[in-house]
Write an enzyme that holds these catalytic residues in place. Structure first.
Site, PDB file in Angstrom:
ATOM      1  N   SER A 224      22.848 -21.057   5.387  1.00  0.00           N
ATOM      2  CA  SER A 224      22.267 -21.402   6.688  1.00  0.00           C
ATOM      3  C   SER A 224      23.265 -22.196   7.517  1.00  0.00           C
ATOM      4  CB  SER A 224      20.978 -22.197   6.495  1.00  0.00           C
ATOM      5  OG  SER A 224      21.264 -23.480   5.993  1.00  0.00           O
ATOM      6  N   ARG A 228      24.297 -20.372  10.904  1.00  0.00           N
ATOM      7  CA  ARG A 228      23.770 -20.982  12.132  1.00  0.00           C
ATOM      8  C   ARG A 228      24.876 -21.073  13.172  1.00  0.00           C
ATOM      9  NH1 ARG A 228      22.355 -25.276  10.141  1.00  0.00           N
ATOM     10  NH2 ARG A 228      20.147 -24.828   9.866  1.00  0.00           N
ATOM     11  N   ASN A 232      24.998 -18.677  16.625  1.00  0.00           N
ATOM     12  CA  ASN A 232      24.982 -19.259  17.967  1.00  0.00           C
ATOM     13  C   ASN A 232      26.199 -18.836  18.763  1.00  0.00           C
ATOM     14  OD1 ASN A 232      22.778 -21.331  18.697  1.00  0.00           O
ATOM     15  ND2 ASN A 232      23.136 -21.618  16.512  1.00  0.00           N
TER      16      ASN A 232
END
Lengths: 287, 156
Positions: A224, A228, A232
């Site tokens: 994660s 992440r 993004n």
């Protein structure tokens, strides 16, 4: 006649749509160096070649920018750190000290153990990721154009934002994961670490269930953490590419998206740093 | 999204930069900031001490000023007293001197008067005798008529 014109127009639109698709596709391709299926090492010239290389290939553009920006960070900060004196600081030294205070405060607030690694680690992550993310603000066509001009190959792939490559972000998060394991074992011992995985949260009688909860939780951390940041920045990059297809309207649109992105760049770096501190803090806590 | 050996490259670079930062960036910054913090703390402490010193000095100055004022008023009082004393003495002396001068002058005047009286008397006696001689046309025996002449002179 009329139907023919319409048909031609449709064909034109179709061709253009394909070019747009190709445009984006091309911009999402890495400059890859690796082992060709026939055994010799070299750059991949098409996406298929890059895919055929499999695991043993390197994204030269991403690694290049990543290392260049990392060097920019450590060397400029080292220069300031050497010059840092008791005298009144000014200019860039102020900035460096501000970053130092900021990182130090966050580490102090979150991490309660004693480690000479965690603060410089956080600072490196924060500054490096910010620099890599900031590459997103470079107009999407400039760097590929320069690379094409220099290499003379107008199909050469060349990307600018290292954090839009999952290899880069996962490389960092896996390093953090290794540190999590290292600190867990260092503080709690192998037995303690295993016990934490097996006997919590429901006690030793529920061991399989505990493991079912705790092991994925542990493994999810690096995934994660890396994805992440990648997600993004990749999304941001993709929007920049779409905006680049607008024609003249891309100028205001690009400006608006870049202004918005100015928030995302430091925020994602900060989140990556904070989660690293939190994970390592958890690793160092003895229950 | 294809995972390649790039990931190892990034891990190596990451390890190197963290090591570099830990070794060459973080410690000098920590030292410099700690040193500056100490210096600022010292400076503040010194300033506080100086302020306290100043306060003490001000109190001392005020005390001394008060003392000096008291001293000064005492001296002025004394001086005033002494001045009036001197004036009084001078007045007394002047009066005495005046009195003395007046007395001297009076004595001299009296002397002068007496002397004038004596001369006058002598001359009157002479004139009387001369007048009598003229009247009598005879020589008067000085000795025989001296008593008479004396009596005449005394009656003048």
């Amino acid at each position: 006649m009329a139907s023919e014109a319409t048909h031609e127009e449709a064909g034109h639109v179709e061709a253009e749509a394909q070019t747009q698709g190709e445009y984006i596709q091309h911009h999402l391709q890495f400059l890859t160096y690796g082992k060709h299926p026939d055994g010799h090492w070299g750059f991949a010239h098409t996406e298929e070649e890059a895919t055929e290389m499999g695991f043993w290939s390197f994204h030269v553009d991403m690694l290049g920018w990543s290392v260049a920006l990392g060097l920019l960070f450590v060397l400029s900060f080292k220069k300031m750190a050497d010059k840092a004196s008791v005298a009144t600081p000014s200019g860039f030294q102020n900035f460096v000290e501000w970053v130092y205070e900021f990182v130090n405060q966050n580490v102090k607030d979150t991490f309660h153990g004693h480690s000479s690694l965690i603060a410089p680690l956080s600072m490196t992550i924060f500054c490096w990721v910010i620099l890599m993310n900031t590459m997103d603000l470079v107009p999407v066509d400039i760097l590929p154009w320069i690379a094409q001009t220099i290499s003379g190959d107008e199909h050469i792939a060349f990307r600018a934002v290292p954090t839009t490559d999952p290899n880069i972000t996962l490389g960092m998060s896996l390093s953090v994961f290794i540190l999590i394991i290292f600190y867990s074992i260092k503080i709690k011992g192998v037995g303690g670490f295993m016990k934490e995985l097996a006997f919590q949260p429901f006690g030793p009688w529920m061991m399989p269930f505990n493991l079912l909860i705790e092991v994925p939780t542990l493994l999810a951390k690096p995934v994660s953490l890396g994805l992440r940041l990648y997600g993004n920045l990749y999304a941001g990059e993709l929007v920049f590419l779409l905006i680049a297809l607008f024609g003249w309207w891309q100028l205001p649109a690009h400006f608006i998206w870049a202004a918005f992105h100015l928030l995302v760049i430091p925020l994602q770096a900060f989140i990556f740093m904070m989660l690293t501190i939190v994970y390592l803090s958890q690793a160092c806590e003895d229950h | 999204m294809n995972i390649t050996a790039t990931i190892f490259g990034q891990m190596i670079a990451f390890a190197f930069f963290v090591w570099f930062c830990m070794k060459y960036v973080w410690p000098p910054l920590t030292n410099a900031l700690a040193e500056r913090q100490k210096k600022i703390a010292d400076g503040l402490e010194a300033a506080e001490r100086a302020e306290k010193d100043l306060e003490l000095a001000q109190v001392k100055v005020a005390d001394q000023l008060k003392e000096a004022k008291v001293d000064a008023s005492g001296i002025i009082d004394q001086a005033n007293k002494r001045a009036s004393q001197i004036i009084d003495e001078a007045k007394e002396q002047a009066r005495e001197e005046g009195q003395r001068l007046i007395a001297g002058a009076q004595a001299e005047i009296e002397q002068e008067v007496n002397r004038a009286k004596e001369q006058l008397r002598t001359q009157v006696a002479g004139i009387a005798i001369a007048g009598a001689e003229k009247i009598l046309e005879a020589t008067i025996d000085e000795s025989a008529h001296a008593e008479l002449a004396e009596k005449l002179a005394a009656s003048l």
